[in-house]
Scaffold this active site. Structure first.
Site, PDB file in Angstrom:
ATOM      1  N   LYS A 128       0.837  -1.210   0.000  1.00  0.00           N
ATOM      2  CA  LYS A 128       0.000   0.000   0.000  1.00  0.00           C
ATOM      3  C   LYS A 128       0.872   1.260   0.000  1.00  0.00           C
ATOM      4  CE  LYS A 128      -3.715  -2.640   0.861  1.00  0.00           C
ATOM      5  NZ  LYS A 128      -3.125  -3.944   1.130  1.00  0.00           N
ATOM      6  N   LYS A 163      -8.648   1.547   4.183  1.00  0.00           N
ATOM      7  CA  LYS A 163      -8.152   0.168   4.234  1.00  0.00           C
ATOM      8  C   LYS A 163      -6.951   0.055   5.162  1.00  0.00           C
ATOM      9  CE  LYS A 163      -5.950   1.003  -0.277  1.00  0.00           C
ATOM     10  NZ  LYS A 163      -5.892   0.549  -1.679  1.00  0.00           N
ATOM     11  N   ARG A 213      -4.977  -5.289 -13.222  1.00  0.00           N
ATOM     12  CA  ARG A 213      -3.701  -5.836 -12.776  1.00  0.00           C
ATOM     13  C   ARG A 213      -2.713  -5.778 -13.936  1.00  0.00           C
ATOM     14  NH1 ARG A 213      -1.974  -9.272  -8.955  1.00  0.00           N
ATOM     15  NH2 ARG A 213      -2.973  -7.703  -7.635  1.00  0.00           N
ATOM     16  N   ARG A 228     -10.294  -6.658 -12.964  1.00  0.00           N
ATOM     17  CA  ARG A 228     -11.142  -7.282 -11.959  1.00  0.00           C
ATOM     18  C   ARG A 228     -12.383  -6.411 -11.793  1.00  0.00           C
ATOM     19  NH1 ARG A 228      -6.410  -8.072  -8.880  1.00  0.00           N
ATOM     20  NH2 ARG A 228      -6.139  -5.846  -9.113  1.00  0.00           N
ATOM     21  N   ARG A 236     -15.332  -3.309  -4.593  1.00  0.00           N
ATOM     22  CA  ARG A 236     -14.049  -4.013  -4.632  1.00  0.00           C
ATOM     23  C   ARG A 236     -14.011  -4.942  -5.842  1.00  0.00           C
ATOM     24  NH1 ARG A 236     -14.142  -7.012   0.946  1.00  0.00           N
ATOM     25  NH2 ARG A 236     -16.218  -7.466   0.105  1.00  0.00           N
ATOM     26  N   ASP A 276      -1.781  -2.489  -9.288  1.00  0.00           N
ATOM     27  CA  ASP A 276      -3.234  -2.353  -9.323  1.00  0.00           C
ATOM     28  C   ASP A 276      -3.549  -0.941  -9.784  1.00  0.00           C
ATOM     29  OD1 ASP A 276      -3.479  -4.904  -8.442  1.00  0.00           O
ATOM     30  OD2 ASP A 276      -4.089  -4.397  -6.399  1.00  0.00           O
ATOM     31  N   GLU A 284      -2.154   0.144  -5.595  1.00  0.00           N
ATOM     32  CA  GLU A 284      -1.287  -0.760  -4.846  1.00  0.00           C
ATOM     33  C   GLU A 284      -0.183  -1.276  -5.763  1.00  0.00           C
ATOM     34  OE1 GLU A 284      -3.165  -3.878  -2.642  1.00  0.00           O
ATOM     35  OE2 GLU A 284      -4.805  -2.600  -1.922  1.00  0.00           O
ATOM     36  N   ASN A 286       1.909  -4.706  -5.846  1.00  0.00           N
ATOM     37  CA  ASN A 286       1.998  -6.037  -5.246  1.00  0.00           C
ATOM     38  C   ASN A 286       3.374  -6.646  -5.496  1.00  0.00           C
ATOM     39  OD1 ASN A 286      -1.056  -6.771  -4.496  1.00  0.00           O
ATOM     40  ND2 ASN A 286      -1.014  -5.566  -6.382  1.00  0.00           N
TER      41      ASN A 286
END
Length: 318
Positions: A128, A163, A213, A228, A236, A276, A284, A286
């Site tokens: 994050k 979050k 992604r 997504r 979400r 993301d 984000e 990852n």
């Protein structure tokens, strides 16, 4: 030259091979005639200044009903410095046990193994918080444990996502508007009444088009993304939260974002990363165990894992 790889991951018996990126990477290693070993983080240990793994060599097959077998019945103790490479693919939570594992893997790296992703960067690059290193590509963001600051931020923007800093799969992610009667309790819960840092980000309406992604392998932006798409009534897009994955070609804007971030990733030894992206914003980065590789490979008949192992083999030859 024969190579070997140790894959540190969650239990192999419980993976869903159809979508499991780690499994696809293991298949690629085997295809290239690497010896593939498997263990869990708790199977690493340190003695007499060296890191060992209590691990087992595996034989893999792309069969959802019978995807692996152990070559030898009993585990073996292997000095981790003797592996050509180690893939750290343990899913979050990013807790103290995870951090301890990165210390052991860093020592193994110093003793000869090529560890992906780099253990020090796994510690440094919170998925994050690492977005803050690229402010021109991120939404308006506040990270704070102070409930008053978080509430003021929500009221200023009118619509925010709140979050924790250590979650995954969409867990404990909230959308709140300034007049939301639950705003205070959401903030209290996420911050443990002002004790824990939490993140608040500007809500991005383009989430309806998908949380994209973007995979980056050894600095190369993969030309396809997995969008997504949130299910009805959700904000979400995470697949674990019920979102649906839709493969699609990358846009020029998304590619430019990936290419802007990629050099810093390579510099930090982050060879396999998933961004993301919602709209034009990175939410984000990852680095622990990026996913979505299999969906793209199956849709577009490409081999993303090949790019990673080609990079590893090139580094091993250097």
């Amino acid at each position: 030259m024969s190579h070997s790889v140790l894959v540190v991951m969650d239990p192999i018996v419980s993976i869903k091979t159809k979508k499991d990126t780690t499994f696809a990477l293991m298949l690629e290693a085997q295809r290239r005639h690497w010896q593939v070993y498997y263990c869990q983080p708790q199977d690493l240990y340190l003695t007499k200044g060296h890191v060992f793994a209590n691990c087992q060599q595996v034989q893999l097959q792309d069969n959802p009903d019978d995807w692996f077998s152990y070559i030898d019945a009993a585990p073996v103790e292997v000095n981790c410095g003797e592996f050509s490479a180690i893939l750290m693919r343990k899913d979050p939570p990013f807790n103290m046990n995870y951090i301890y594992s990165t210390y052991l893997l860093e020592l193994a790296q110093n003793q000869g193994a090529l560890v992906v992703n780099d253990p020090a960067s796994l510690r440094d690059c919170n998925e994050k918080l690492f977005t803050a290193w690229f402010p021109e590509h991120t939404p308006k963001t506040l990270v704070s444990a102070n409930p008053h600051k978080l509430k003021a931020f929500a009221k200023e923007l009118g619509d925010v996502i709140l979050k924790p800093l250590d979650g995954m799969g969409g867990a404990s992610i909230f959308r709140a508007k300034a007049d939301d009667p639950n705003l205070s309790v959401i903030i209290e819960t996420l911050t443990s009444h002002g004790q824990d840092l939490a993140m608040a980000q500007q809500f991005i309406p383009e989430i309806t088009e998908g949380d994209k992604r973007i995979l980056i392998v050894n600095g190369e932006v993969i030309p396809y993304t997995l969008a997504r798409i949130p299910s009805k009534g959700e904000t979400r897009g995470n697949l674990a939260a019920g979102g649906s994955g839709v493969p699609m070609p990358i846009t020029e804007e998304e590619k430019a974002i990936g290419e802007a971030i990629a050099p810093e990733l390579v510099k930090r030894g982050l060879l396999f990363v998933g961004l993301d992206v919602i709209g034009r914003y990175v939410t984000e980065i990852n680095v622990t165990s990026p996913t979505c590789m299999r969906e793209l490979e199956n849709e577009y008949h490409i081999n993303i894992g090949e790019k990673l192992f080609a990079a590893l083999e090139q580094q091993l030859m250097a």
